[in-house]
Motif scaffolding. Sequence first.
Motif, PDB file in Angstrom:
ATOM      1  N   ARG A  14      38.148   1.025 107.871  1.00 10.08           N
ATOM      2  CA  ARG A  14      38.310   0.209 106.648  1.00 10.08           C
ATOM      3  C   ARG A  14      38.426   1.000 105.292  1.00 10.08           C
ATOM      4  O   ARG A  14      38.745   0.733 104.115  1.00 10.08           O
ATOM      5  N   TRP A  15      37.583   2.253 105.313  1.00  9.52           N
ATOM      6  CA  TRP A  15      37.473   3.006 104.209  1.00  9.52           C
ATOM      7  C   TRP A  15      38.388   4.356 104.051  1.00  9.52           C
ATOM      8  O   TRP A  15      38.259   5.099 103.272  1.00  9.52           O
TER       9      TRP A  15
ATOM     10  N   ARG B 274      38.027   5.208  99.183  1.00 11.21           N
ATOM     11  CA  ARG B 274      39.563   5.766  98.987  1.00 11.21           C
ATOM     12  C   ARG B 274      39.784   6.209  97.837  1.00 11.21           C
ATOM     13  O   ARG B 274      40.387   7.341  97.768  1.00 11.21           O
TER      14      ARG B 274
ATOM     15  N   GLY C 204      46.545  -3.095 107.320  1.00 11.68           N
ATOM     16  CA  GLY C 204      46.681  -1.709 106.931  1.00 11.68           C
ATOM     17  C   GLY C 204      48.051  -1.363 106.175  1.00 11.68           C
ATOM     18  O   GLY C 204      48.439  -2.441 105.559  1.00 11.68           O
TER      19      GLY C 204
ATOM     20  N   SER D  24      41.895  -2.207 108.518  1.00 11.85           N
ATOM     21  CA  SER D  24      41.061  -3.166 108.107  1.00 11.85           C
ATOM     22  C   SER D  24      41.006  -4.282 109.144  1.00 11.85           C
ATOM     23  O   SER D  24      41.949  -4.619 109.882  1.00 11.85           O
TER      24      SER D  24
ATOM     25  N   HIS E 141      48.484  -2.369 101.294  1.00  7.73           N
ATOM     26  CA  HIS E 141      47.847  -2.836 102.793  1.00  7.73           C
ATOM     27  C   HIS E 141      47.824  -4.331 103.033  1.00  7.73           C
ATOM     28  O   HIS E 141      47.134  -4.986 101.945  1.00  7.73           O
TER      29      HIS E 141
ATOM     30  N   ALA F 186      44.291   3.137 105.918  1.00  5.65           N
ATOM     31  CA  ALA F 186      43.090   2.246 106.158  1.00  5.65           C
ATOM     32  C   ALA F 186      43.392   1.233 107.488  1.00  5.65           C
ATOM     33  O   ALA F 186      44.761   1.005 107.727  1.00  5.65           O
TER      34      ALA F 186
ATOM     35  N   ASP G 100      37.070  -2.608  96.022  1.00  2.23           N
ATOM     36  CA  ASP G 100      36.886  -1.555  97.207  1.00  2.23           C
ATOM     37  C   ASP G 100      35.154  -0.944  96.799  1.00  2.23           C
ATOM     38  O   ASP G 100      35.229  -0.653  95.591  1.00  2.23           O
TER      39      ASP G 100
ATOM     40  N   SER H 101      40.223  -5.857 100.692  1.00  2.00           N
ATOM     41  CA  SER H 101      40.841  -4.881  99.745  1.00  2.00           C
ATOM     42  C   SER H 101      41.124  -3.679 100.318  1.00  2.00           C
ATOM     43  O   SER H 101      40.486  -2.863 100.814  1.00  2.00           O
ATOM     44  N   ASN H 102      42.797  -3.478 100.461  1.00  2.00           N
ATOM     45  CA  ASN H 102      43.092  -2.153 100.759  1.00  2.00           C
ATOM     46  C   ASN H 102      44.465  -1.843 100.275  1.00  2.00           C
ATOM     47  O   ASN H 102      45.435  -2.344 101.360  1.00  2.00           O
ATOM     48  N   SER H 103      44.640  -1.229  99.562  1.00  2.00           N
ATOM     49  CA  SER H 103      46.035  -0.677  99.265  1.00  2.00           C
ATOM     50  C   SER H 103      45.782   0.622  98.391  1.00  2.00           C
ATOM     51  O   SER H 103      44.597   0.732  97.633  1.00  2.00           O
ATOM     52  N   ASN H 104      46.627   1.473  98.261  1.00  2.00           N
ATOM     53  CA  ASN H 104      46.475   2.725  97.568  1.00  2.00           C
ATOM     54  C   ASN H 104      47.856   3.044  96.616  1.00  2.00           C
ATOM     55  O   ASN H 104      48.840   2.480  97.073  1.00  2.00           O
TER      56      ASN H 104
END
Lengths: 143, 873
Positions: free
Chosen positions: B787-788, B591, B802, B794, B353, B792, B587, B329-332
């Motif tokens: 990752r945090w 973030r 990322g 990842s 990400h 990111a 997450d 999980s990595n998107s903003n």
Amino acid sequence: MVELGRSLPVYEIRSGRRLRPSSGWVTVLSGASGVAAVWLADHFGLWYAGVVAGAVLGLGLRGASRVAGAAVLAGFFGWLLPLGLRAVAGQPVGRLAERVAGILGMGGGAVSGAATLFFTGILGALLCLCGAWLGAAIRRIWG
Amino acid sequence: MRRRMGRWANVVVAAAATGSLVYLAAFGAGPLPPLGAAFNPGTGVWASARDAMLPGDTALRLPGLVQPVQVRFDEAGTAYIDARTDHDLFLAMGYLHAKNRLFQMDLMRRQGEGRLSEIVGAKALPSDELELQLGLVRTAEREWNQMKPDDPARMALLAYTDGVNACIREERARGTLPMMFKLLGYEPAPWTPVDTLVIQGDMTQTLDFTTTPLDYALLVQSLGYDRTMAWFPVLPPNAQHPYDPGPYRKDPPAPMEPSLTATPASLSKEAFAPSPSAGAGPRATPGMEDSAAAAADATSRGAAAMTTAILDVLGRLKDLPAGAIHHGSNSNNWAVDGTRTASGKPMLAGDPHLNQTLPAIWYQVAARSPSYDFSGVSIPGTPVVLIGKNQHIAWSLTNVQNQATFFYEEKTDSAHPHQYYWKGAWRDMQKIEYDIPVKGRAPEHLTVWMTVHGPVMTTKGQTLSVDWIGALPSPDMQVLLGVLRAQNWTQFRDALQNWHAPSQNFVYADDAGNIGLISAGYYPIIPNGDPWLPLPGTGESDIVGTIPFDDIPQVFNPPTHIVFSANQREVGPDYPYYIGTTLDFFDAGYRASQIHDALEKGRMLTMRDFEALQNDTHDLLAQRVVPKLLQALDGQALSAQERAARNLLSTWDGDMAVNSAAASVWWTFWNRYLTDTFQPWWDALHVPVEQDPDLRVGPGLTSLNQDLEAWTLFDPNNPAFTAPGRAPRTAKDVMRQAFSEAVADLSKQLGGQPADWTWGRLHARQFPSLAQIPALGYGPRPSGGDRWTVDAASGGLVSKAGPSWRFIVDWGAGAEGVYPGGQSENPASPWYDDGIPLWWDGRYRPVWRVEDAAPSGQAGSHPVVRATWTLTP
């Protein structure tokens, strides 16, 4: 009965050919014709045209070195000159060669790129040379 | 005579040599491509040199157009399509995508359609078999068949398809197909609308298909139910910031799209695809080879049988290409309204990400026609911009992370072969057959069995089927066209009502001063049982519907004036529906909290502030835990190296900068801390990490990070710190041990001087080539972030995932974006990877509209147009 002090006829013929002043020009002209034929055919994707051009050279020319020379000339330059022309036109042939070398696992950099280009020329020459060999061999059967 | 024979022998040898060479040149051998076609200077790989040149002004004939279309290219290769009809817009888009990304598009459709083996050989068979089992192509075909003749999405797909095929025909005729086709020795088949929908399915699978219930089952078998649910709870144990704090409402479930096998009783061995018996012989669904024996075993469904089934499925899922299923999980994304900005207008930011590859997943484009006027990034193979803006609204996406994959234990019996027991009766499994073409050998025959829940994934030990929401038709194209046309929040929200999968957090900001966020998609409701575990397949635990659209997480113009999502759990603990657990890749919230804190403090925000936030490499977990670590080390006898490392941490602000030595100490410490706390339990209770690497103790197990953070801060005497059968320990004891081990590790790996242990010596980013060819990738290159962090990185110490696109809109100032790649897939093109330096340095390019690129644009407010193509019918 062989007469002492005289050459065997076969040697007379060969030495006569060596001395012929137009021999080199014939090779170059034949090779140049091959280059043009290979170049044109490759433009349409007919990569095997090198074999055909080589065979024609083998059938039409006499003398192993002349056939081989013309075939190598036709194949090598028939495949490399178009690339040179692309480069002159501004196409990034060198950068592409480096990338292709990388894809083939030959590493990156200019040396690998040059090796890939050389390999391309050699491939063209080999195709032509094989065709020429076959053509010359067939011509010998026919006498 | 001898001479004559010698001449004939010469002919034979010459013919053999020529034949061999011609064969090699025509067909290749082993890893060698067909050398003649691949290297001939006219139409082989060298023809790519021409397409590697940047475009110039030109006029092109594009069959299928209704009116002429102008396409302008700026200096980065962004295309500005100016069309007089909607049809022509999508046709031109298809043409441009194919012109720049045809091989990528072909690879993506092949992956989803289970046809990779056709071009790379038997090594891709496991992937093809799995994809055909999961059924992306079945879903795509159904989506296509459901579209009405006058559906705008259908018309857009048809026009787009015509554009792609016009390019394929042109490139084939000119011998200028992308070089990878030549090196692999094949030509692309004509494009179809179903191919586009399969690529949509690829993305859904990447973002939505998980193995979480299987992981839970293995954890329960080893750790026990109570401990599993304590350490991998449904609700997060640490403090988080849901973007929708409530109040919430609860209504009866809303109906969902019926599945492919919704009416099982009458179904009986229906063949969906012709499957001549030629080839390598019949082959059952992988995992069903011994179906008779498996059926007999089904009478004794024990833990061992379930373990066997689970490990079989997990073992085969490992054969999928990297990133094919959801693993993280990595998107903003976030937005603020005009009360917090310098321009007085709303601002929006988004950075999805994803796996970072070359060519990149994105193709940047702006387009205008009577119904559309948008700018943003599109996925090659699809006719829409997924993230971007139009004249009045802007939007971006993050993944919701709710549970979308459910596994069912089917009740089977040897007396009822190829049947399963469901809702009081034995039902026939549906049979679907495929022939998978394999390069260099006969096609492989595959049989897929279906129950009412979905495809049977295995019968080894236990018949397990999977009900995946991504397998249901989702009219994403219709929705996205609606989003592209939307002029306000109401139209935007209305369009999203039909979005089913993958569930996404759509952030929104418009030029009228509004902001919003809505987590669109299906949220399946299970009436009985623990949905996070494999469920009984006899009917009582089937999905009964979805959370109604009005009840899903959403906010519009909140009183805080900010909205934000970073894959955190979108709602608070009193949300009345189950949406997933901490192991569903929600997450840990670091973030999201960091973004929340930055925006909450923000006044007079500008695009520079958003840039800084998107590129922020501060680790919030480190900022929370390091003070506790320093406390634990107080008064302890430390070695010189340990003292130096401690001093690094004591003056550190949590920035995972590439040149930070403290960052290395923190990261190594935290990994050791996790291991020292949990590994003794894993070892003692035999968690099967060899068979399921996803269960390895480490930062990848999100729940464990949250547990350890919560215990360290608020429950340092938690019994989990005491390893089974060992002397009691507290958080401080384990932290001291972990710190000491981390210093020893770093000393061994990076030398004796802690000041030299810079994070960049441990950590790098890499953008591999999509074709898995190292020479066409980028990196590894030392990099900051982890990752945090908001920026990111990842996937471990060599991060391959990322921010795939950074996008910022200020409705009072403009828009900008950047992605780590380039517009062209041609590796010799300057537009192959020219975005990477900008992206790496945190710089952006303006995102313009088509009208900005028109000749009448004023100086300074328009892109530099490098070339114009005039496409004519």
